[in-house]
Write a protein that holds these residues in place. Sequence first.
Motif, PDB file in Angstrom:
ATOM      1  N   UNK A  44      48.043  39.954  -5.687  1.00  0.00           N
ATOM      2  CA  UNK A  44      46.587  40.125  -5.724  1.00  0.00           C
ATOM      3  C   UNK A  44      45.876  38.916  -5.138  1.00  0.00           C
ATOM      4  N   UNK A  45      46.267  37.707  -5.562  1.00  0.00           N
ATOM      5  CA  UNK A  45      45.581  36.513  -5.067  1.00  0.00           C
ATOM      6  C   UNK A  45      45.895  36.266  -3.592  1.00  0.00           C
ATOM      7  N   UNK A  46      46.997  36.835  -3.099  1.00  0.00           N
ATOM      8  CA  UNK A  46      47.354  36.705  -1.687  1.00  0.00           C
ATOM      9  C   UNK A  46      46.767  37.819  -0.818  1.00  0.00           C
ATOM     10  N   UNK A  47      46.015  38.714  -1.460  1.00  0.00           N
ATOM     11  CA  UNK A  47      45.354  39.759  -0.692  1.00  0.00           C
ATOM     12  C   UNK A  47      46.197  40.970  -0.399  1.00  0.00           C
ATOM     13  N   UNK A  48      47.390  41.051  -0.999  1.00  0.00           N
ATOM     14  CA  UNK A  48      48.241  42.214  -0.753  1.00  0.00           C
ATOM     15  C   UNK A  48      47.640  43.443  -1.410  1.00  0.00           C
ATOM     16  N   UNK A  49      47.922  44.582  -0.817  1.00  0.00           N
ATOM     17  CA  UNK A  49      47.477  45.841  -1.409  1.00  0.00           C
ATOM     18  C   UNK A  49      48.461  46.253  -2.505  1.00  0.00           C
ATOM     19  N   UNK A  50      47.934  46.507  -3.677  1.00  0.00           N
ATOM     20  CA  UNK A  50      48.806  46.859  -4.794  1.00  0.00           C
ATOM     21  C   UNK A  50      48.113  47.814  -5.736  1.00  0.00           C
ATOM     22  N   UNK A  51      48.279  47.595  -7.020  1.00  0.00           N
ATOM     23  CA  UNK A  51      47.677  48.470  -8.009  1.00  0.00           C
ATOM     24  C   UNK A  51      46.147  48.453  -7.893  1.00  0.00           C
ATOM     25  N   UNK A  52      45.553  49.606  -8.165  1.00  0.00           N
ATOM     26  CA  UNK A  52      44.093  49.693  -8.117  1.00  0.00           C
ATOM     27  C   UNK A  52      43.468  49.085  -9.366  1.00  0.00           C
ATOM     28  N   UNK A  53      44.091  49.327 -10.542  1.00  0.00           N
ATOM     29  CA  UNK A  53      43.546  48.840 -11.808  1.00  0.00           C
ATOM     30  C   UNK A  53      44.342  47.626 -12.267  1.00  0.00           C
ATOM     31  N   UNK A  54      43.753  46.456 -12.172  1.00  0.00           N
ATOM     32  CA  UNK A  54      44.450  45.227 -12.530  1.00  0.00           C
ATOM     33  C   UNK A  54      43.826  44.506 -13.718  1.00  0.00           C
ATOM     34  N   UNK A  55      42.560  44.750 -13.995  1.00  0.00           N
ATOM     35  CA  UNK A  55      41.859  44.003 -15.045  1.00  0.00           C
ATOM     36  C   UNK A  55      42.362  44.457 -16.419  1.00  0.00           C
TER      37      UNK A  55
END
Length: 550
Positions: A44-55
């Motif tokens: 996430x911090x590297x800008x990769x596309x991953x999960x939509x819901x992270x919070x």
Amino acid sequence: MLRHLDIRDMLIIDRLELSFQPGLNVLTGETGAGKSILLDSLGFVLGWRGRAELVRAGAKQGEVIAVFDVPQGPVAEALILEAGIDVSDNELILRRINTADGRKTAWVNDRRVSGDVLRRLSELLIELHGQHDDRGLLNPRGHRVLLDTFGTLDGKLSKTRTAWKTLAATRKALAAAQAEQAALKSEEEFLRHAVGELDKIRPEAGEEAKLDAERRLMQSAEKISGDISKAHQAMSYDAAEGALTDALRWLEGAADKADGRLDAPIEGLNRTLNELADAQSGVEECMDALRFNPHELEGIEERLFAIRGLARKHNVLADDLGDFADDLRSKLKALDGGADDLFRLEQDLKDAETRYSTAADALTRARQSAAKELDSLMGAELAPLKMERAVFVTVVAPCDGGPDGQDAVSFTVATNPGAPAGPLNKIASGGELSRFLLALKVCLTRDQSGVTMIFDEIDRGVGGATADAVGRRLKALAADGQVLVVTHSPQVAALGAHHWRVAKRVEKDMTLSEVVPLVAQDRIDEIARMLSGDSITDPAREAAKALLNG
């Protein structure tokens, strides 16, 4: 190199701070404990596309901070300069926030940046590898780039790209010239006829107005010439001029006896005679101008009508006929000289094709040589990983030419003697694939440094001596850099220089994940758990000690 990772309110992590070290860093824990969440947060911090819901549920926003050493090299310098990032402290602090409503905001060293900048930076900071990593070694579309990097073929690749650029531009120029010639050929008859007509007349700008004025004057000359002639006669010596001259003579004869009373009239008569002379000259000039040959009027009318006819025919203003004629002459010149131009461009194309072929052939030979070297190194790497009978082959096959040459590159394997070779991700089993990927990574990174490599359960499906061999290759790979390994293998975990355990805890009916750095005794217990399961036995501890002692 990754120095620090700070995660807040992401998925099942409420607050987590990790400080990583050079060498082999291992993360262990039961399945579902949250090891993948660490990678999701780092991605996430590297800008990769991953999960939509992270919070994390109930939180307003999630935040991840990662601290890296500044990567070296011209590509990194150019990207950092382009993004306007201050690196005076020789570190990159990546910070990214994800709000509960999905908005994402990122900074690098307190400089606001886009997700694209993060992703481009990530390529210089992190390499992630796993059994199902289609972003890396398993993606055949990237094999040619990996081989070129391994063989340090930048120079030959650059020459090929330059030659291709010239070839493409020459092809485009020739195609445009051929299309232009075809278009001109289709209107050749019109061009030659139109240029002939225009050359015969050669109209000039402003000529139409001038001819029209002359024509109008000639047409009205017959109507006004009689009156002008009468006026000229009335001003002649036999008329007005003679009478005024006699009057002046008479007044001058009487002036001596008039005590000056005739001076003014005499002066006025002199002025009148002078002005009358000017008027006579003007009238005579007009009469001269009105004298014309009827054939001259006919010629003016013919030219005027011809100019206006051509203007209507070509749908241009009469004053623009000259420029229009120049354009047609240029097209005709291009048509007449087109054969020479096409011949020159065809020769240029042959030269460009030769230069490209020469550069691409040299690149092909270099790739074939690099492929042999890589295959040899892979053979040496596979033996310690208990795959001495497997065969790795880098296939360099011809393909349509392009800016990167005329080769298609693919990594193939045959796991048993006599078995047909095939794509890496289709032939090898899970455990075999892990070892192939590890061996390939060792070979491809022999001259690289500074990039943090992450292996996500790359040892899955192997155990015993093979797992130990995998661990030793990972340790060797981390000797001059940093490797992070998520593993379920006790043999691999025992070889780590730094060890963290990922576990879950329940706090106020909420499941949270925590990561604990392990000291000596803790490592023994964790590796013993990995060996024996939930119930840690003394024999398992002894086995763990043996693994840790090498």
